[in-house]
Scaffold this motif. Sequence first.
Motif, short mmCIF file in Angstrom:
data_model
loop_
_atom_site.label_atom_id
_atom_site.label_comp_id
_atom_site.label_asym_id
_atom_site.label_seq_id
_atom_site.Cartn_x
_atom_site.Cartn_y
_atom_site.Cartn_z
N ASP A 46 0.81 -1.22 0.00
CA ASP A 46 0.00 0.00 0.00
C ASP A 46 0.85 1.27 0.00
OD1 ASP A 46 0.94 -0.17 2.60
OD2 ASP A 46 -1.00 0.21 3.55
N ILE A 47 2.15 1.12 -0.20
CA ILE A 47 3.07 2.26 -0.26
C ILE A 47 3.36 2.60 -1.71
CG2 ILE A 47 5.39 3.08 0.31
CD1 ILE A 47 5.29 1.14 2.71
N GLN A 48 3.23 3.87 -2.05
CA GLN A 48 3.60 4.33 -3.39
C GLN A 48 4.66 5.41 -3.27
OE1 GLN A 48 -0.20 5.20 -5.54
NE2 GLN A 48 0.74 3.72 -6.94
N ILE A 49 5.69 5.30 -4.13
CA ILE A 49 6.80 6.25 -4.14
C ILE A 49 6.77 6.97 -5.48
CG2 ILE A 49 9.30 6.49 -3.98
CD1 ILE A 49 9.22 3.68 -2.53
N PHE A 50 6.70 8.30 -5.43
CA PHE A 50 6.67 9.14 -6.62
C PHE A 50 8.00 9.90 -6.71
CE2 PHE A 50 2.38 8.52 -5.08
CZ PHE A 50 1.69 8.16 -6.22
N PRO A 51 8.97 9.36 -7.44
CA PRO A 51 10.31 9.94 -7.45
C PRO A 51 10.37 11.38 -7.97
CG PRO A 51 10.26 7.92 -8.75
CD PRO A 51 8.88 8.16 -8.25
N GLU A 52 9.57 11.70 -9.00
CA GLU A 52 9.65 13.04 -9.58
C GLU A 52 9.25 14.12 -8.58
OE1 GLU A 52 7.78 10.58 -11.14
OE2 GLU A 52 9.34 9.99 -12.55
N GLN A 53 8.33 13.78 -7.69
CA GLN A 53 7.89 14.75 -6.68
C GLN A 53 8.53 14.52 -5.31
OE1 GLN A 53 5.20 12.69 -8.09
NE2 GLN A 53 5.05 14.02 -9.85
N ARG A 54 9.36 13.46 -5.22
CA ARG A 54 9.96 13.06 -3.93
C ARG A 54 8.84 12.95 -2.88
NH1 ARG A 54 15.42 12.75 -3.71
NH2 ARG A 54 15.47 12.87 -1.46
N ARG A 55 7.81 12.20 -3.25
CA ARG A 55 6.61 12.08 -2.42
C ARG A 55 6.30 10.61 -2.20
NH1 ARG A 55 0.92 12.27 -3.30
NH2 ARG A 55 1.20 12.03 -5.54
N VAL A 56 5.78 10.28 -1.01
CA VAL A 56 5.43 8.91 -0.65
C VAL A 56 4.04 8.92 -0.04
CG1 VAL A 56 6.01 6.94 0.83
CG2 VAL A 56 7.84 8.25 -0.26
N THR A 57 3.22 7.93 -0.45
CA THR A 57 1.91 7.76 0.18
C THR A 57 1.78 6.34 0.71
OG1 THR A 57 0.81 7.08 -1.88
CG2 THR A 57 0.79 9.44 -1.36
N LYS A 58 0.99 6.21 1.74
CA LYS A 58 0.66 4.90 2.30
C LYS A 58 -0.85 4.85 2.40
CE LYS A 58 1.27 1.77 6.10
NZ LYS A 58 1.80 1.50 7.39
N ALA A 59 -1.45 3.88 1.68
CA ALA A 59 -2.90 3.75 1.61
C ALA A 59 -3.54 5.08 1.20
CB ALA A 59 -3.46 3.26 2.94
N GLY A 60 -2.87 5.80 0.29
CA GLY A 60 -3.39 7.05 -0.23
C GLY A 60 -3.11 8.28 0.61
N VAL A 61 -2.53 8.09 1.80
CA VAL A 61 -2.24 9.21 2.69
C VAL A 61 -0.76 9.58 2.54
CG1 VAL A 61 -2.16 9.97 5.10
CG2 VAL A 61 -4.01 8.47 4.32
N GLU A 62 -0.49 10.86 2.33
CA GLU A 62 0.89 11.29 2.15
C GLU A 62 1.68 11.13 3.45
OE1 GLU A 62 3.55 14.83 0.20
OE2 GLU A 62 1.39 14.80 -0.08
N ILE A 63 2.88 10.57 3.31
CA ILE A 63 3.79 10.38 4.44
C ILE A 63 4.96 11.34 4.24
CG2 ILE A 63 5.29 8.74 5.64
CD1 ILE A 63 2.30 8.00 5.74
N ARG A 64 5.20 12.18 5.20
CA ARG A 64 6.28 13.16 5.09
C ARG A 64 7.61 12.50 5.43
NH1 ARG A 64 4.48 18.39 4.51
NH2 ARG A 64 6.50 19.16 5.22
N LEU A 65 8.53 12.54 4.46
CA LEU A 65 9.87 12.00 4.66
C LEU A 65 10.88 13.12 4.44
CD1 LEU A 65 9.72 8.62 2.66
CD2 LEU A 65 9.23 9.01 5.08
#
Length: 141
Positions: A46-65
């Motif tokens: 359920d984790i998605q990593i969006f490299p172009e935006q340096r963004r990560v979501t878990k179950a659709g909720v953004e996780i701040r890294l």
Amino acid sequence: MEQIIVIRISDPDGSIFRSIMGALQGKDVQILHAADLDPSALTLGDIQIFPEQRRVTKAGVEIRLNYGEFSILYCMARCPGRVFSREQLYNAAWGEDYELGTNTVDNTIWRLRNKLEPDPKHPIYIKTVFRVGYKIEANKQ
């Protein structure tokens, strides 16, 4: 009939490419560059990593890294199952030589587990490989 042709060559002056394109003149041709085929997101359960935006979501909720957390996660997620040493992860995140005895990578992994794992004490994504380093397990639900 659909055909796929894959060509990988060294062509410094572009002459081979021009010859191939000349032979295909008038045909229905679509050119795809391998770099264009990279997925826009990497998925681990359920984790998605969006490299172009340096963004990560878990179950659709953004996780701040922070910078180091994202860099280490992305480094491992690009090669699921591959074991990375602390030195490799440190270099991937900060581009510097790893100083023996520092626990920066271990602390970063601990923070990642707390942010991403359902149970950080029993991780399903970020695994420790004893005396070697860390790896990402893919296809976890």
